[in-house]
Design an enzyme around this catalytic site. Structure first.
Site, PDB file in Angstrom:
ATOM      1  N   PHE A 141     -15.521   7.800 -45.673  1.00 16.93           N
ATOM      2  CA  PHE A 141     -15.848   6.594 -46.441  1.00 16.93           C
ATOM      3  C   PHE A 141     -17.316   6.671 -46.829  1.00 16.93           C
ATOM      4  CE2 PHE A 141     -17.421   2.436 -47.373  1.00 16.93           C
ATOM      5  CZ  PHE A 141     -16.452   1.935 -48.218  1.00 16.93           C
ATOM      6  N   ASP A 226     -24.467  11.102 -44.059  1.00 17.88           N
ATOM      7  CA  ASP A 226     -24.327   9.688 -44.410  1.00 17.88           C
ATOM      8  C   ASP A 226     -24.414   8.886 -43.115  1.00 17.88           C
ATOM      9  OD1 ASP A 226     -23.573   7.115 -45.012  1.00 17.88           O
ATOM     10  OD2 ASP A 226     -21.915   7.681 -46.332  1.00 17.88           O
ATOM     11  N   LYS A 255     -27.174  -0.282 -45.041  1.00 16.16           N
ATOM     12  CA  LYS A 255     -26.760  -1.322 -44.097  1.00 16.16           C
ATOM     13  C   LYS A 255     -27.921  -1.898 -43.276  1.00 16.16           C
ATOM     14  CE  LYS A 255     -21.860  -0.766 -44.226  1.00 16.16           C
ATOM     15  NZ  LYS A 255     -21.135   0.462 -44.482  1.00 16.16           N
TER      16      LYS A 255
HETATM   17  C1  LIG Z   1     -20.716   0.949 -45.830  1.00 17.32           C
HETATM   18  C2  LIG Z   1     -20.830   2.412 -46.057  1.00 17.32           C
HETATM   19  C3  LIG Z   1     -21.135   2.935 -47.327  1.00 17.32           C
HETATM   20  C4  LIG Z   1     -21.257   2.069 -48.557  1.00 17.32           C
HETATM   21  O1  LIG Z   1     -22.260   1.109 -48.444  1.00 17.32           O
HETATM   22  P1  LIG Z   1     -22.259  -0.162 -49.459  1.00 17.32           P
HETATM   23  O2  LIG Z   1     -23.555  -0.837 -49.168  1.00 17.32           O
HETATM   24  O3  LIG Z   1     -21.063  -0.986 -49.100  1.00 17.32           O
HETATM   25  O4  LIG Z   1     -22.168   0.406 -50.834  1.00 17.32           O
HETATM   26  C5  LIG Z   1     -21.283   4.300 -47.432  1.00 17.32           C
HETATM   27  N1  LIG Z   1     -21.133   5.110 -46.375  1.00 17.32           N
HETATM   28  C6  LIG Z   1     -20.834   4.648 -45.151  1.00 17.32           C
HETATM   29  C7  LIG Z   1     -20.694   5.602 -44.007  1.00 17.32           C
HETATM   30  C8  LIG Z   1     -20.647   3.290 -44.950  1.00 17.32           C
HETATM   31  O5  LIG Z   1     -20.308   2.828 -43.737  1.00 17.32           O
END
Ligand SMILES: *Cc1c(COP(=O)(O)O)cnc(C)c1O
Length: 400
Positions: A141, A226, A255
């Protein structure tokens, strides 16, 4: 009709149904607790998918935001502002890197990393134009943009959004042999979550991240981690990669970087990598704005103390010990690190959604993912007593 059902009905009527929220309408929050419009209090065991690592209404973060609100909130990058240099320098230092490219949402930071890797591939590595390949993991994700869902394996995230962006190869997560086979001369990057959050808090096999680091270094390929959900204290370290003493080439952050106050994301890397951008080649109106920088600077200062990482380790050990006692019964498997757990419930006890609804009735807020999995990620400021109370509610739900 209650105020709760009224507000939910109105939201249903006027908002796209791209989410299916639990039936609670929050009016205020503090620390690890949220209060709904009827005055009922709930323990937040989701923390905005780790955006709220420092809790709701954190005093230091609100003070930093308030002070900045009174001075200047937005300049655009057409001009310099006086919080920008410190934000970039201090975030780079936290990551042990030279340079920062600030954006707003996580997906934007991932998009930025994709563009960085491709540009680096053409300008530095020497990949023939148009051939750059990025290797990613199944069940990833990374966000919701058209390019990012192009390399998702989740049918819900992907269906009906084609044509899809080419240039990505998907390999099974945790499988070094498959990764090695996928890397070729045109490969510019491997993009991975060091722990897969949305997939159910999947921790890769021991040695995997280290293997990815060695393979990418040997093949002149960027390792892009990520850490949007796994980073900034959640796992007991500043970055989840630290659990294997691995330093990726590129950190992707989001985040918790915005302290639960404003969206702040960033790509952090060496000058050799982020130095590929020239004026006009990438940007964002709100990226690196004064309010975002002020809040993120406070987040960075809080992380530098190590206090939150320590709490995540100590409370996380406790959480995993307690959850471990439930396995073999209603709980099939527990995964995770630090104050972060994916809990697979025996489907005989209900779907993840049903468990979440029963926890809601007991005033605990969690989110399910994929069938009968729930994930627990309370704010790192939660007290041990509150965490234990939350666990009591989970035990009661699973016993009932
Ligand atoms: C939440 C998340 C995203 C996307 O972040 P948004 O601020 O919702 O666009 C990307 N990668 C990971 C691992 C995430 O948990």
């Amino acid at each position: 009709m209650t105020r709760t059902t009224d507000l939910i009905d109105e939201a249903e009527a006027h908002s796209a149904h791209n989410y299916h929220p639990l039936p609670v309408v929050v009016a205020s929050a503090s620390g690890a607790w949220m209060t709904d419009v009827e005055g009922r209090r709930y323990l937040d065991m989701l923390a905005g998918y780790s955006a709220l690592n420092f809790g709701h209404g954190n005093r230091r973060l609100l003070d930093a935001a308030r002070a900045q609100l009174e001075r200047v909130t937005l300049t655009s990058r057409a001009f310099h502002h006086d919080r920008f240099a410190a934000f970039c320098a201090e975030l780079a230092a936290l990551c042990g890197k030279d340079m920062v490219l600030p954006m707003n949402t996580g997906a934007e930071a991932v998009e930025t990393a994709v563009k960085t890797a491709r540009k680096w591939g053409y300008r530095v590595k020497g990949v023939p134009d148009g051939r750059a390949k990025i290797v990613v993991a199944a069940d990833n994700f990374h966000g919701r943009t058209t390019t990012i869902i192009s390399f998702s394996t989740d049918p819900e995230a992907r269906a009906d959004y084609g044509p899809y962006t080419p240039g990505f190869e998907i390999v099974p997560y945790g499988d070094l042999t498959a990764l090695e086979a996928a890397v070729d001369d045109d490969t510019v990057a491997v993009l991975l979550e060091p722990i897969q959050g949305e997939a159910g808090v999947l921790v890769p096999p021991a040695g995997y991240l280290r293997g990815v680091r060695e393979l990418t270094a040997a093949r002149n390929v960027l390792f892009m981690a990520d850490e949007i959900q796994s980073g900034l204290g959640r796992t007991g370290r500043t970055f989840a990669c630290e659990h294997e003493d691995v330093v990726p080439d590129v950190y992707i952050l989001g985040k918790a970087l915005g302290g639960g106050v404003v969206p702040v994301s960033a790509v952090v890397a060496s000058a050799e990598i982020l130095g590929v951008f020239r004026p006009g080649e990438h940007g964002s109106t709100f990226g690196g704005n004064p309010l975002a920088c002020a809040v993120a600077l406070e987040v960075i200062a809080m992380l530098r103390t190590g206090e939150y990482q320590r709490r995540a380790t100590e409370l996380g050990d406790h959480l995993h010990r307690e959850l471990g006692l439930l396995t073999g019964g209603a709980v099939r498997e527990v995964r995770g690190r630090g104050l972060w757990a994916g809990v697979d419930i025996d489907p005989a006890h209900g779907t993840g959604r049903e468990i979440s609804e029963r926890l809601l009735a007991r005033r605990v807020l969690v989110k399910d993912t994929h069938g009968s999995t729930i994930r627990l990620a309370p704010p790192l400021v939660i007290s041990k007593e509150d965490l234990d109370w939350g666990l009591d509610q989970l035990r009661a739900v699973l016993a009932g």
